[in-house]
Design a protein around this motif. Structure first.
Motif, PDB file in Angstrom:
ATOM      1  N   ASN A 180     -10.347  20.783 -31.951  1.00 33.59           N
ATOM      2  CA  ASN A 180     -11.709  20.909 -31.447  1.00 33.59           C
ATOM      3  C   ASN A 180     -11.853  22.104 -30.503  1.00 33.59           C
ATOM      4  O   ASN A 180     -12.890  22.755 -30.477  1.00 33.59           O
ATOM      5  N   VAL A 234     -14.299  15.475 -27.769  1.00 40.50           N
ATOM      6  CA  VAL A 234     -13.193  14.543 -28.012  1.00 40.50           C
ATOM      7  C   VAL A 234     -13.118  13.587 -26.829  1.00 40.50           C
ATOM      8  O   VAL A 234     -13.267  14.004 -25.680  1.00 40.50           O
ATOM      9  N   TRP A 238     -14.386  11.265 -31.653  1.00 37.74           N
ATOM     10  CA  TRP A 238     -14.992  12.592 -31.712  1.00 37.74           C
ATOM     11  C   TRP A 238     -16.448  12.437 -32.104  1.00 37.74           C
ATOM     12  O   TRP A 238     -16.788  11.643 -32.992  1.00 37.74           O
ATOM     13  N   LEU A 289     -14.412  16.697 -40.076  1.00 34.17           N
ATOM     14  CA  LEU A 289     -13.637  17.545 -39.174  1.00 34.17           C
ATOM     15  C   LEU A 289     -13.045  18.672 -40.021  1.00 34.17           C
ATOM     16  O   LEU A 289     -11.858  18.648 -40.354  1.00 34.17           O
TER      17      LEU A 289
END
Length: 192
Positions: free
Chosen positions: A66, A74, A95, A182
């Motif tokens: 991240n 996060v 997240w 992600l």
């Protein structure tokens, strides 16, 4: 007295408000609480060193990804989220995409944020009930979770949770992908 067993109290008829639950957590800072959508108060024991180390590693891998992408926020296992169904849950790793996080007010961000994470990891410790963790993962899905991993070192397996799909079961060791939630996040999991 700290116990090594999870305690579940039926407080359905008590009706704790979000603020009362927040205050309960604040004045009992040595205890870890969650509340299910059905009104059960869960008091969880602390994890041992092995589970704590694994959890920290998982959080670190996601944090590093991240930091490079800057796509979201996060959160650690000490963060409680108020889910749309009323549950108050604390995943081991969470997240939230920036565009969703930015919709929250500063006050909502300061306390227990009223939002379901986009992605969570639950890591089963030796004191965790697999059935209760699976129920928790389903609660996340019903609240809008997009991707979730339930890592089960005891059975050397990972359960992958996605919206509108059956749970996928994978054996360890494995490589997990953050998929389109992600982008570019890959986690290599050894046998534990």
């Amino acid at each position: 007295m700290i116990t090594s067993e999870t305690i579940i109290l039926n407080i359905k008829n008590v009706g704790l408000s979000d603020e009362q639950f927040y205050q309960l957590c604040q004045i009992n800072e040595n205890w870890k609480f969650e509340q299910t959508a059905q009104g059960e108060l869960i008091i969880m024991p602390p994890v041992g060193a092995i589970s704590g180390n694994r959890e920290s590693d998982l959080n670190g891998f996601l944090w590093l990804w991240n930091r490079q992408t800057q796509l979201g926020k996060v959160f650690s296992s000490s963060t409680i989220f108020i889910l749309p169904n009323g549950g108050k849950r604390s995943p081991d790793v969470a997240w939230i995409a920036n565009e969703r996080w930015d919709l929250l007010t500063p006050e909502e961000r300061e306390k227990f944020a009223p939002i379901c994470p986009d992605f969570v990891i639950e890591l089963r410790s030796r004191t965790d009930s697999l059935e209760l963790l699976q129920e928790k993962m389903q609660e996340y899905l019903k609240s809008g979770l997009r991707l979730g991993w339930l890592i089960n070192p005891q059975n050397q397996q990972v359960e992958i949770y996605r919206q509108n799909q059956p749970v996928e079961l994978i054996s360890l060791p494995t490589t997990l992908s953050g998929e389109n939630i992600l982008p570019g996040f890959v986690l290599e999991l050894p046998c534990f």
